[in-house]
Design an enzyme around this catalytic site. Structure first.
Site, PDB file in Angstrom:
ATOM      1  N   ASP A   8      76.616 -60.399  35.881  1.00 13.45           N
ATOM      2  CA  ASP A   8      76.232 -61.626  35.327  1.00 13.45           C
ATOM      3  C   ASP A   8      74.598 -61.542  35.141  1.00 13.45           C
ATOM      4  O   ASP A   8      74.052 -61.952  35.941  1.00 13.45           O
ATOM      5  CB  ASP A   8      76.550 -62.802  35.779  1.00 13.45           C
ATOM      6  CG  ASP A   8      76.152 -63.972  35.109  1.00 13.45           C
ATOM      7  OD1 ASP A   8      75.210 -63.850  33.883  1.00 13.45           O
ATOM      8  OD2 ASP A   8      76.315 -65.271  35.628  1.00 13.45           O
ATOM      9  N   LYS A  69      65.858 -63.046  29.445  1.00 12.63           N
ATOM     10  CA  LYS A  69      67.061 -63.083  28.561  1.00 12.63           C
ATOM     11  C   LYS A  69      66.843 -63.627  27.102  1.00 12.63           C
ATOM     12  O   LYS A  69      67.420 -63.240  26.166  1.00 12.63           O
ATOM     13  CB  LYS A  69      68.154 -63.608  29.070  1.00 12.63           C
ATOM     14  CG  LYS A  69      69.498 -63.347  28.538  1.00 12.63           C
ATOM     15  CD  LYS A  69      70.650 -63.869  29.548  1.00 12.63           C
ATOM     16  CE  LYS A  69      71.995 -63.666  29.041  1.00 12.63           C
ATOM     17  NZ  LYS A  69      72.871 -64.117  30.065  1.00 12.63           N
ATOM     18  N   GLU A 168      80.547 -63.911  28.208  1.00 14.44           N
ATOM     19  CA  GLU A 168      80.549 -64.475  29.268  1.00 14.44           C
ATOM     20  C   GLU A 168      81.886 -65.466  29.457  1.00 14.44           C
ATOM     21  O   GLU A 168      82.618 -65.782  30.502  1.00 14.44           O
ATOM     22  CB  GLU A 168      79.301 -65.451  29.514  1.00 14.44           C
ATOM     23  CG  GLU A 168      78.181 -64.337  29.845  1.00 14.44           C
ATOM     24  CD  GLU A 168      76.719 -64.996  29.474  1.00 14.44           C
ATOM     25  OE1 GLU A 168      76.667 -66.210  29.295  1.00 14.44           O
ATOM     26  OE2 GLU A 168      75.793 -64.086  29.674  1.00 14.44           O
ATOM     27  N   ASP A 190      80.131 -73.595  28.890  1.00 14.61           N
ATOM     28  CA  ASP A 190      79.224 -72.692  29.767  1.00 14.61           C
ATOM     29  C   ASP A 190      77.879 -73.265  29.456  1.00 14.61           C
ATOM     30  O   ASP A 190      77.309 -73.069  28.602  1.00 14.61           O
ATOM     31  CB  ASP A 190      79.424 -71.134  29.462  1.00 14.61           C
ATOM     32  CG  ASP A 190      78.399 -70.267  30.164  1.00 14.61           C
ATOM     33  OD1 ASP A 190      77.574 -70.885  31.089  1.00 14.61           O
ATOM     34  OD2 ASP A 190      78.366 -69.035  29.945  1.00 14.61           O
TER      35      ASP A 190
END
Ligand code: AMP
Length: 632
Positions: A8, A69, A168, A190
């Site tokens: 992850d 990211k 994810e 999430d």
């Protein structure tokens, strides 16, 4: 057991896991921690990664890179707000992307991400005593092609073979082992450090089907931190006239203190933020202290506008999956920010049930990635993953109309074939323009690619049968092929990653379509009326040209009606009613003409065949834009 891992690669933290004895297991890093901050720092010729990098960030604000990211696979124009917020220097690269400038060196987001991956893998390899070479890496569901590619490249730079890039939420559902239960509808909420994703999955009998995904790529726990920072800085400015946000070091310290306070407030009703020597008094040059009490309720007030933004993606995900909140069997929480009590309250209130938190929300995605790695290596069996198309896919047809072949939110893999035909006589080619979007006007949708199908034998308009097939495989790769049935002649194009689009792009396109619904309906009606008038005109012209026996007097009224229609077809301002009038008038003129010239019919047919042959050669390379239309 293979040595493939699941990673992850998070905005804030990263986690690495692998299958051990049939169970996914988190691998600790060199410092003994289960999560590694996604932070890279450059200091005195040294490169630091993870906790050590995070810890020195205060003293090295410009040399410490975090939340990288957010920049992965994005262009300079797309990251204006991130650039503004970053305490480190971000510059535009020659290729239109971004680079981080540290000292004299420029680093790409992929390189920095690769440094994080390298540390995760090196530490895990040390721990296992064997070299790790293969990985599954997760990305937010709405990462677009460029962002996924950048992630894949980061893996390559780190020396890894990236087995697959996995969404994810899908990884999270895998980690919950929901596939082992009966059929269930699962909502994955999430909410991490930098992104927010809501996905509705249909899970059962080993199959995971992503029914819908929505979210906000610009919403994360760091926004909570910034909300606290803004509050601190505003008060400080009022009191001392110093803007702490202008001082990069002070800003970095405030961000850290804000995050710490936020995390404490997940367990405590209040906390104190204390930052000694944060600035100098401009008048007396004495050091200034920042000390402030923050209660959970003040914090909740500060983040109220952000909490509000959690609602729409949930509503949209439910409505796209065509379900009510009562239909959700299970709610899974993923990401550190779901630990904020107010966030859990929003989830519970919106969905009317307590969320499932039995798997650690920080680790759940990496655990699922490890399971996926196991599936790919053959260590785990009986799991199939399905995705949906985020936007409708179709083709441009005559008049600039977008004709849908696959509706949005259709489960992939999917294959759809429809038959189209040419708009003009003796047309020897068509251009297939593949588009994605919700608008009736092709030009308002996203163009994915074009290709030509040529060498169609000359035939009257509407005769050729052109089969267009859209085929999306399980990886979201779209193959579009066109086949002319009489000759079997084929042409095709392959388009990568049609199931992966930037969340904001999908959102924008869907909203655009809603906003322009009336205009689009009108556009489609006008286009249809224009096409009808135009095809009547072509037909009339052909009959007129081929009826050699007709006198000029017989020809004239029909030619006039044809010319008038031709003029209207070229005029973009003509309304639907006018086209209908012209079509009607043309039909009447044609009828009169045919009645008057009826005895010559037999000869005309022979002439027809000859005319077709005669014109075909000249038209050989005549490929016209969107000059084809749905057949029948
Ligand atoms: P992730 O992207 O899943 O690693 O989530 C990281 C985000 O979760 C960061 O913004 C953290 O500050 C936040 N976070 C982690 N633990 C907590 C906690 N106990 N309470 C509130 N936020 C947290």
């Amino acid at each position: 057991m293979g040595n493939a891992v699941g990673i992850d690669l998070g905005t804030t933290n990263s986690v690495i896991a692998r299958m051990e004895g049939g169970e996914p297991t988190v691998l600790v890093n060199g410092e003994g921690a289960r999560t590694t901050p996604s932070v890279v720092a450059f200091k005195d010729d040294q490169r630091l990664v993870g906790q050590v990098a995070k810890r020195q960030a205060v003293l090295n604000a410009q040399g410490t890179l975090f939340e990288i990211k957010r920049f992965m696979g994005r262009t300079w124009e797309e990251v204006a707000s991130e650039v503004e917020r970053a305490p480190y220097e971000v510059v535009k690269a020659d290729d239109g992307g971004v680079r981080f400038k540290v000292g004299d060196d420029l680093h790409s987001p992929e390189e920095i991400s690769a440094m994080i991956l390298r540390k995760l893998v090196a530490d895990a390899s040390d721990q296992l005593g064997e070299k790790i070479t293969e990985a599954v890496i997760t990305v937010p569901a709405y990462f677009n092609n460029a962002q996924r590619e950048a992630t894949q490249n980061a893996g390559k730079i780190a020396g890894l073979e990236v087995l697959r890039i996995v969404n994810e939420p899908t990884a999270a559902a895998l980690a919950y082992g929901l596939d082992k239960k009966g059929s269930e509808t699962v909502l994955v909420f999430d909410f991490g450090g930098g992104t927010f994703d809501v996905s509705v999955l249909e899970v059962g009998e080993g199959v995971f089907e992503v029914r819908s995904t929505h979210g906000d790529t610009h919403l994360g726990g760091s926004d909570f931190d910034y909300a606290i920072v803004d509050w601190l800085a505003e008060d400080f400015q009022k009191e001392y006239g110093v803007d702490l946000k202008k001082d990069k070091q002070a800003l970095q310290r405030m961000i850290e203190a804000a995050e710490k306070a936020k995390i404490e407030l997940s367990g405590l009703p209040e906390t104190t933020i204390s930052l000694p020597f944060i600035a100098m008094d401009p008048g007396s040059n004495a050091p200034l202290y920042l000390e402030k009490k923050l209660t959970r309720s003040t914090f909740e007030d500060l983040i109220a506008p952000l909490l509000k933004r959690l609602r729409k993606p949930v509503e949209d995900a439910l409505s796209d999956a065509d379900i009510a909140k009562g239909d959700v069997d299970e709610v899974i929480l993923v990401g550190g920010s779901t630990r904020v009590p107010a966030v859990k309250d929003v989830v519970q209130e919106m969905l009317g049930k307590a969320p499932n938190q039995s798997v650690n929300p920080d680790e759940v995605v990496a655990l699922g990635a490890a399971i996926q790695a196991g599936v790919l290596k053959g260590d785990v069996e009986d799991i199939v993953l399905l995705d949906v198309t985020p936007l409708s896919l179709g083709v441009e047809t005559k008049g600039g109309v977008f004709t849908t072949l696959i509706e949005r939110n259709t489960t992939v893999p999917v294959r759809k074939t429809e038959t189209f035909t040419t708009a003009d006589a003796n047309q020897t080619g068509v251009e297939v323009h593949v588009l994605q979007g919700e608008r009736s006007m092709a030009r308002e949708n996203k163009s994915l690619g074009k290709f030509k199908l040529e060498e169609i034998p000359p035939m009257p308009a509407g005769m050729p049968q052109i089969e267009i097939t859209y085929d999306i495989d399980a990886n979201g790769v779209l193959n579009v092929s066109a086949r002319e049935k009489s000759t079997g002649k084929e042409a095709s194009i392959t388009i990568q990653n049609t199931t992966t689009l930037a969340e904001d792009e999908v959102e924008r396109m869907v909203q655009d379509a809603e906003r322009h619904a009336d205009e689009d309906a009108k556009f489609r009606e006008v286009a249809e009326a224009r096409n009808a008038a135009d095809s009547m005109r072509t037909q009339a012209q052909k009959i007129l040209d081929e009826t050699e026996s007709a006198t000029d007097d017989q020809k004239q009224p029909l030619q006039e009606a044809i010319d008038e229609t031709a003029k209207a077809v070229d005029d973009p301002n003509v309304e639907k009613d006018r086209y209908e009038e012209l079509t009607q008038a043309l039909a009447e003129a044609l009828q009169t003409f045919q009645a008057a010239t009826a005895p010559a019919e037999d000869e005309a047919e022979t002439a027809d065949a000859e005319a077709t042959e005669a014109t075909s050669e000249g038209d050989e390379d005549d490929v016209v834009d969107a000059d084809f239309k749905p057949a029948g």
